[in-house]
Design an enzyme around this catalytic site. Structure first.
Site, PDB file in Angstrom:
ATOM      1  CG  ASN A 111      -1.927  -1.148   1.148  1.00  0.00           C
ATOM      2  OD1 ASN A 111      -1.996  -1.838   0.128  1.00  0.00           O
ATOM      3  ND2 ASN A 111      -2.665  -1.363   2.219  1.00  0.00           N
ATOM      4  CG  HIS A 157     -17.626  39.268 -29.625  1.00  0.00           C
ATOM      5  ND1 HIS A 157     -18.487  38.890 -28.630  1.00  0.00           N
ATOM      6  CD2 HIS A 157     -17.017  40.401 -29.177  1.00  0.00           C
ATOM      7  CE1 HIS A 157     -18.429  39.758 -27.638  1.00  0.00           C
ATOM      8  NE2 HIS A 157     -17.533  40.679 -27.936  1.00  0.00           N
ATOM      9  CB  SER A 278     -10.764  14.143 -49.150  1.00  0.00           C
ATOM     10  OG  SER A 278     -11.878  13.410 -49.600  1.00  0.00           O
ATOM     11  CE  LYS A 284     -11.875  19.255 -47.457  1.00  0.00           C
ATOM     12  NZ  LYS A 284     -12.913  18.348 -46.930  1.00  0.00           N
ATOM     13  CD  GLU A 291      -9.953  18.379 -38.799  1.00  0.00           C
ATOM     14  OE1 GLU A 291     -11.055  18.753 -39.184  1.00  0.00           O
ATOM     15  OE2 GLU A 291      -9.267  17.558 -39.434  1.00  0.00           O
ATOM     16  CD  GLN A 323      -4.767  -3.429  -9.444  1.00  0.00           C
ATOM     17  OE1 GLN A 323      -4.235  -3.916  -8.451  1.00  0.00           O
ATOM     18  NE2 GLN A 323      -5.414  -4.154 -10.335  1.00  0.00           N
ATOM     19  CE  LYS A 326      -0.983   1.032 -10.280  1.00  0.00           C
ATOM     20  NZ  LYS A 326      -1.562   1.586  -9.024  1.00  0.00           N
TER      21      LYS A 326
HETATM   22  N1  ARG Z   1      -1.510  -3.497  -7.479  1.00  0.00           N
HETATM   23  C1  ARG Z   1      -1.952  -2.750  -6.355  1.00  0.00           C
HETATM   24  C2  ARG Z   1      -2.305  -1.312  -6.782  1.00  0.00           C
HETATM   25  O1  ARG Z   1      -1.893  -0.906  -7.808  1.00  0.00           O
HETATM   26  C3  ARG Z   1      -0.878  -2.687  -5.340  1.00  0.00           C
HETATM   27  C4  ARG Z   1      -1.366  -2.572  -3.947  1.00  0.00           C
HETATM   28  C5  ARG Z   1      -2.070  -3.777  -3.554  1.00  0.00           C
HETATM   29  N2  ARG Z   1      -2.431  -3.737  -2.182  1.00  0.00           N
HETATM   30  C6  ARG Z   1      -3.327  -4.549  -1.704  1.00  0.00           C
HETATM   31  N3  ARG Z   1      -3.580  -4.465  -0.454  1.00  0.00           N
HETATM   32  N4  ARG Z   1      -3.913  -5.442  -2.475  1.00  0.00           N
HETATM   33  O2  ARG Z   1      -2.979  -0.616  -6.080  1.00  0.00           O
END
Ligand code: ARG
Length: 463
Positions: A111, A157, A278, A284, A291, A323, A326
């Site tokens: 954690n 404007h 195009s 074009k 874009e 999780q 990411k």
């Molecule tokens: N893969 C987990 C994440 O990205 C890591 C932490 C996992 N901790 C847990 N108590 N399962 O958050």
């Protein structure tokens, strides 16, 4: 049994579909370098504090080095059986150096580890993005320098309002990007704080030295509350917000590029290498790159909203929901980086259609404000000047003539304050160069602005 790391209290093996569903290796494998650095700093501290022997430390560090090499050469046997990057590294380490590898997780938890790794990883990307924003400012300042005398229409404007110099518009973009640069730098200092040692949520009964680890990893401080430390993702959201702001700015720039390069505006030409044709209409030349950048902005905002929603209502402390952070932030960074990169190239190759720009900048009574200011310089209160000029414009429209083509005698019928020098005052060239204060649109102001930008960027290697 699969996943020996935590499975001893289970009698049943994890369902293989659940493993597939819950693994994060496919996303967090990019954290491997950060994870190795964090583990190395952590075990060095454990040794200093007397929790592992020097001989053990040596073995672990050597093992980590081997893992890094294997990972770099694509030879590390990653496996989703170990869920995530952290457990893959730990399990590979044990395979390489034996039982002693099992000592690395003392005084920490995944954690606090995952958020420490992520902070390190994102820190590098913040630095890369800061550099990219500087690269774009550099190109804009260069372009502004070479267009420090070219007239260009200024809009409000989306109606022609006043003549400006093209360089001034480019420098307005540069200002936006400069604020983005500062925003990223500020985000970096909030991010650069180390959560490691918070362990699962409450800290550890071992006597450890967090400050030592922080120093080794280049963190400026350590987090002050273990429960907050493992559940805080504000730094991820800050980054996503910075990216959203960058993309909002790029999207505005792109909208202007699309408009200006449209044959109906015809103010600039985009390099052909950045456009496509195009498949049906042979004539074009489409502005696909701006874009696409404009379009990708939606996805980057999406990451920010995804993260805000991810965090909303999460109870303390760690929850597996985290999780997902990411996936969202990596996508946001990837898109923002590629957009910054390509727009820098695109802008450096665009061409101003000078003649057309002069024509448009001089049209639509664009120097009517100069005429009003001319009258006020001669003593007319500005409201009256505004009123008089409004009448002159109406007169011109009726006769289908331009301000500059008016007879002096006709002009004088509107105000006795008007003399022959009025024609100089309403000349677009004179108009822009009369605005020579700080940040205004004259050539001299533009030169001052660009030299300030160059001075700032020189410190970072942009020459
Ligand atoms: N893969 C987990 C994440 O990205 C890591 C932490 C996992 N901790 C847990 N108590 N399962 O958050």
């Amino acid at each position: 049994m699969k996943n020996v790391t935590w499975s001893s209290r289970f009698t049943k093996q994890i369902n293989s579909e659940v493993l597939e569903f819950s693994q994060s290796l496919s996303i967090d494998v990019v954290l491997y370098e950060a994870d190795i650095s964090v583990t190395a700093a952590h075990v060095e501290m454990l040794c200093k504090c007397g929790h592992i022997k020097t001989s053990e430390l040596k073995k672990i560090l050597l093992g980590l080095k081997k893992i890094k090499k294997l990972a770099e050469s694509g030879k590390l046997p990653w496996s989703i059986d170990y869920e995530d990057v952290h457990m893959n590294i730990e399990n590979n380490l044990v395979k390489i150096i034996g039982e002693v590898g099992k000592k690395i997780h003392l005084g920490r938890s995944r954690n606090d580890l995952v958020t420490t790794d992520l902070r390190l990883y994102l820190r590098d990307f913040l630095d890369i993005l800061v550099d990219k924003t500087r690269g774009l400012q550099f190109v804009l300042a260069k372009m502004a320098q070479s267009h420090s005398t070219n007239l260009f229409p200024g809009y409000t404007h989306l109606q022609i309002a006043q003549p400006v110099i093209f360089g001034q518009h480019l420098l307005a973009w540069s200002e936006m990007i400069s604020r983005d640069e500062n925003r990223l730098i500020n985000a970096r200092s909030d991010l650069n704080i180390m959560p490691l040692g918070a362990a699962a949520l409450s800290g550890t009964s071992l006597k450890i030295n967090r400050a030592m680890v922080a120093k080794k990893l280049g963190f400026e401080a350590v987090t002050k509350n273990s429960m907050d430390a493992v559940s805080d993702r504000d730094y991820v959201l800050d980054f996503a917000y910075c990216n959203s702001m960058i993309m909002m700015h790029l999207s505005r720039i792109c909208e202007e590029l699309v408009l200006w390069s449209n044959p109906q505006f015809n103010l600039i030409s985009l390099d052909e290498g950045f456009c496509t044709g195009s498949s049906i209409m042979p004539q074009k030349k489409n502005p696909d790159v701006p874009e696409l950048i404009r379009g990708k902005t939606g996805g980057v905002y999406g990451s920010l909203f995804g993260l805000l929603t991810l965090m909303k209502g999460l109870p303390l402390t760690y929850n597996r929901d985290l999780q997902e952070d990411k996936t969202l932030i990596l996508e946001s960074i990837d898109t923002t980086l590629s957009c910054l990169h390509i727009i820098t190239k695109l802008i450096s190759t665009l061409k101003l259609n000078k003649q057309k720009a002069i024509e448009v900048a001089s049209s639509s009574f664009s120097t009517a404000t100069d005429l009003a200011e001319y009258l006020s310089k001669k003593g007319e209160p500005f409201r009256s000047s505004h009123h008089i000029v409004g009448k002159i414009v109406k007169f011109c429209e009726k006769k289908s003539i331009k301000l500059k083509d008016m007879d002096i005698k006709d002009l004088q019928k509107f105000s006795p304050n008007i003399n022959i020098d009025v024609f100089k005052a309403i000349d677009p060239e004179n108009s822009v160069n009369s605005r020579s204060g700080l940040g205004e649109t004259s050539s001299s102001s533009i030169k001052k602005q660009t030299s300030q930008i160059f001075k700032k960027l020189r410190k970072f290697g942009y020459k």
